[in-house]
Design a protein around this motif. Structure first.
Motif, PDB file in Angstrom:
ATOM      1  N   ASN A  42       0.816  -1.210   0.000  1.00 49.42           N
ATOM      2  CA  ASN A  42       0.000   0.000   0.000  1.00 49.42           C
ATOM      3  C   ASN A  42       0.852   1.263   0.000  1.00 49.42           C
ATOM      4  N   GLN A  43       1.947   1.256   0.736  1.00 49.31           N
ATOM      5  CA  GLN A  43       2.768   2.467   0.814  1.00 49.31           C
ATOM      6  C   GLN A  43       3.481   2.762  -0.497  1.00 49.31           C
ATOM      7  N   ALA A  44       3.496   1.787  -1.411  1.00 52.31           N
ATOM      8  CA  ALA A  44       4.162   1.976  -2.691  1.00 52.31           C
ATOM      9  C   ALA A  44       3.229   2.511  -3.772  1.00 52.31           C
ATOM     10  N   LEU A  45       1.962   2.744  -3.427  1.00 53.15           N
ATOM     11  CA  LEU A  45       0.987   3.179  -4.417  1.00 53.15           C
ATOM     12  C   LEU A  45       0.979   4.698  -4.559  1.00 53.15           C
ATOM     13  N   VAL A  46       0.766   5.171  -5.783  1.00 58.54           N
ATOM     14  CA  VAL A  46       0.604   6.611  -6.004  1.00 58.54           C
ATOM     15  C   VAL A  46      -0.615   7.107  -5.235  1.00 58.54           C
ATOM     16  N   GLU A  47      -1.678   6.347  -5.286  1.00 56.09           N
ATOM     17  CA  GLU A  47      -2.888   6.637  -4.518  1.00 56.09           C
ATOM     18  C   GLU A  47      -3.108   5.490  -3.540  1.00 56.09           C
ATOM     19  N   PRO A  48      -2.759   5.671  -2.257  1.00 51.99           N
ATOM     20  CA  PRO A  48      -2.961   4.591  -1.283  1.00 51.99           C
ATOM     21  C   PRO A  48      -4.416   4.138  -1.246  1.00 51.99           C
ATOM     22  N   MET A  49      -4.626   2.901  -0.838  1.00 52.98           N
ATOM     23  CA  MET A  49      -5.968   2.324  -0.814  1.00 52.98           C
ATOM     24  C   MET A  49      -6.879   3.069   0.156  1.00 52.98           C
ATOM     25  N   THR A  50      -8.129   3.166  -0.229  1.00 56.80           N
ATOM     26  CA  THR A  50      -9.149   3.652   0.686  1.00 56.80           C
ATOM     27  C   THR A  50      -9.498   2.553   1.675  1.00 56.80           C
ATOM     28  N   VAL A  51     -10.266   2.908   2.692  1.00 63.45           N
ATOM     29  CA  VAL A  51     -10.691   1.896   3.657  1.00 63.45           C
ATOM     30  C   VAL A  51     -11.486   0.801   2.958  1.00 63.45           C
ATOM     31  N   VAL A 310      -9.401  -7.916  -8.299  1.00 62.59           N
ATOM     32  CA  VAL A 310      -9.347  -7.219  -7.013  1.00 62.59           C
ATOM     33  C   VAL A 310      -8.060  -6.422  -6.877  1.00 62.59           C
ATOM     34  N   VAL A 311      -6.934  -7.027  -7.233  1.00 60.68           N
ATOM     35  CA  VAL A 311      -5.650  -6.327  -7.110  1.00 60.68           C
ATOM     36  C   VAL A 311      -5.634  -5.077  -7.977  1.00 60.68           C
ATOM     37  N   GLN A 312      -6.121  -5.183  -9.199  1.00 56.83           N
ATOM     38  CA  GLN A 312      -6.136  -4.019 -10.081  1.00 56.83           C
ATOM     39  C   GLN A 312      -7.078  -2.944  -9.577  1.00 56.83           C
ATOM     40  N   ALA A 313      -8.247  -3.359  -9.073  1.00 50.43           N
ATOM     41  CA  ALA A 313      -9.219  -2.381  -8.586  1.00 50.43           C
ATOM     42  C   ALA A 313      -8.703  -1.652  -7.349  1.00 50.43           C
ATOM     43  N   CYS A 314      -7.965  -2.350  -6.503  1.00 48.36           N
ATOM     44  CA  CYS A 314      -7.512  -1.754  -5.240  1.00 48.36           C
ATOM     45  C   CYS A 314      -6.192  -1.000  -5.369  1.00 48.36           C
ATOM     46  N   THR A 315      -5.334  -1.432  -6.265  1.00 45.86           N
ATOM     47  CA  THR A 315      -4.035  -0.775  -6.409  1.00 45.86           C
ATOM     48  C   THR A 315      -3.997   0.219  -7.558  1.00 45.86           C
TER      49      THR A 315
END
Length: 557
Positions: A42-51, A310-315
């Motif tokens: 998550n910390q590596a994402l340009v836009e971190p995941m929402t709850v 799921v991975v694509q939708a969340c990351t």
């Protein structure tokens, strides 16, 4: 003549180890898997995941079979803190799953960490501090004894706080961050000091995680470090030795595999390898590598389309089409000789024989793929020409995955009707097969409400009736897929999506292409509209219409 100045780099100094044993070992069972998607990934994402994205991802990890899941750094992020509290207070963690949280070896952060874990059934407290030469000398400006004392003080603090909450089953984990850049004997000295505080036993083990925070050597050198550590650390029988490799040199999976051969018990990584810089160790790849050798990976990876969705939708990161085991094209042969070899091997393959098919390391069916996706027409044999014609004549820039699906349809038509397919016939074939967003159901009025989650309310008309559907998701397409799934009692996972303008100008129409996995079958839908959101959800409706029609035909038959 190269302009690189290679002299500014110094080669990695290997560990002095004799009589190494790992080259003669083989992996015979799955390691303990720990997913760090929700924190390190998550910390590596340009836009971190929402709850909501974290909730969706956590549910996937549980379904895949992870028993240890790092869920955040609650002392450093209120979002992570709240997510950990939600997991515990809403009883979202199965009884056999440990949630893992990360904290630096600082008293105030450790105290906050335990606040987030209050009431947890099982938890791993993962404490770390950097021990590398570079960090000691340039970042912290401390000597070896000072860095070791940070680790010892952190270990004491972790132990003291755990004693205040005996209702929780605690497991302690320590990482000498940047292990691969730390003098090996000093790393062992620090770990021994931490173990002395925690007093593990063979019945109550601690986890010692040895991260290649930055990959600095070839995998065999990392394996040497792991074997040397396992030989020389005290209380090895009271430790679970864990690895956390990164992919800076492109060898994250190889380093982890060789590290297991060298004596490690546990692997931290992410699904499909998301992580900082070039990524974390890819658990899907390593687990499927083990599976291809006839070993149970102890993870449920058979529904690869759902995992990718799921991975694509969340990351918000796309999976490369050549990604091992998961990519859209990894089981695809474009070469004629490859196609011929695969066909012949498949003809000889029976369920009572071990898998032995040329060019296919595993059976594509094991990850939810079909043999139709293995042998496809390439650009030299028709696909490129079909795509070029539709784009030049009608502005339809078909994505590659739709080119693959459409080319055999054109080829079959050509073989049946004389081999020549003009542009208009090609367009009619395309519309009849994929632009099915009005039959049997057509989209009526809809509205989209955006809040913490997106909610869609839509009307469908068809079969002399009108129904209203509602769904929630991360975006209009996600919300509409949930609405369709609930109404038609189907599982709808979006696999691919692409859109573009048909012409240049403010009055241009938009076209959307969608591929969805519906109850285990793939369908492709296309729609054109003045509004891109409308085009997108109509394209998704086109896929569902195809499934509804297929089910109706089956029922009649």
């Amino acid at each position: 003549m190269t302009s690189f100045d290679h002299t500014k780099y110094t080669p990695f100094k290997p560990v002095a180890i004799t009589n190494r044993t790992w080259p003669d070992q083989t992996i015979t069972k799955a390691p303990i898997w720990s997913s760090v998607d929700l924190r390190d990934g998550n910390q590596a994402l340009v836009e971190p995941m929402t709850v909501d994205q974290k909730k969706q991802f956590f549910a996937l990890l549980v379904d895949v079979g992870f028993k240890e899941i790092e869920v955040g750094f609650p002392a450093a992020s209120q979002l992570d803190f709240d997510f950990v509290r939600w997991l515990i207070e809403e009883d979202q963690v199965p009884d056999d799953v440990y949630i893992q949280v990360l904290t630096q070896a600082r008293p105030e952060l450790i105290e906050r960490t335990y606040e987030s874990l209050k009431g947890a059934k099982k938890a791993i407290v993962h404490v770390y501090n950097s021990t590398s030469t570079t960090q000691r000398e340039q970042v912290f400006r401390m000597d070896m004894e000072g860095i070791k004392q940070i680790a010892v003080n952190g270990a004491k603090c972790v132990k003291d706080h755990a004693a205040k909450h005996p209702e929780t089953e605690w497991v302690f984990q320590y990482s000498p961050e940047s292990f691969t850049g730390t003098e090996i004997d000093y790393a062992i000295e620090v770990v021994n000091a931490v173990a002395e505080v925690w007093q593990p036993t063979p019945e109550n083990k601690i986890i010692i995680n040895l991260p290649a925070t930055v990959e600095v050597s070839t995998p065999n050198r990392y394996a040497d470090q792991i074997e040397y550590f396992c030989r020389n650390v005290k209380q090895r029988d009271s430790m679970i030795v864990s690895l956390h490799t990164h992919n800076d040199r492109g060898c994250g999976v190889a380093a982890a595999e060789l590290g297991v051969m060298a004596g490690a018990d546990r692997i931290e990584g992410t699904l499909l390898g998301n992580g900082e810089r070039t990524g974390n160790m890819d658990i899907v790849t390593m687990a499927m590598n083990i599976y291809s050798q006839g070993i149970d990976p102890e993870l449920a990876l058979g529904d690869m389309d759902r995992i990718i969705s799921v991975v694509q939708a969340c990351t918000l990161l796309q999976v490369h089409p050549r990604h091992p085991y998961a990519g859209e094209l990894v089981f695809t042969a474009f070469s004629g000789s490859h196609q011929d070899a695969i066909k012949k091997c498949l003809a000889n393959q029976t369920d009572d024989k071990p898998w032995d098919v040329a060019y296919l390391p595993i059976d594509p069916r094991d990850v939810g793929r079909s043999y139709q996706e293995v042998i496809r027409v390439n650009s030299q044999s028709g696909k490129g020409g079909v795509a070029y014609t539709l784009e030049q004549e009608y502005g339809l820039a078909l994505p590659r995955w739709l080119q693959v699906e459409f080319s055999p349809i054109v080829q079959a038509f050509a073989e049946k009707d004389g081999g020549v397919v003009d542009a208009e016939s090609m367009k009619n074939l395309f519309e009849n097969n994929f632009m099915t967003g009005t039959t049997p159901y057509k989209l009526g009025k809809y509205d989209l409400a955006k809040d913490d989650v997106d909610t869609v309310h839509a009307e469908l008309t068809g079969n002399n009736t009108s129904v209203k559907i509602t769904g929630n998701g991360n975006g209009a397409l996600s919300a509409f897929s949930e609405a369709l799934g609930k109404h038609f009692n189907m599982r709808v996972d979006i696999i691919q999506y692409q859109e573009h303008a048909l012409t240049v100008g403010s009055d241009s129409q938009a076209i959307a292409y969608v591929q969805a996995n519906i109850d285990g079958d793939r369908f492709n839908g296309v729609a054109i509209d003045n509004d891109i959101v409308s085009a997108s959800i109509q394209a998704l409706l086109a896929t569902v219409n195809q499934k509804v029609t297929e089910n109706s035909d089956s029922a009649v038959a």
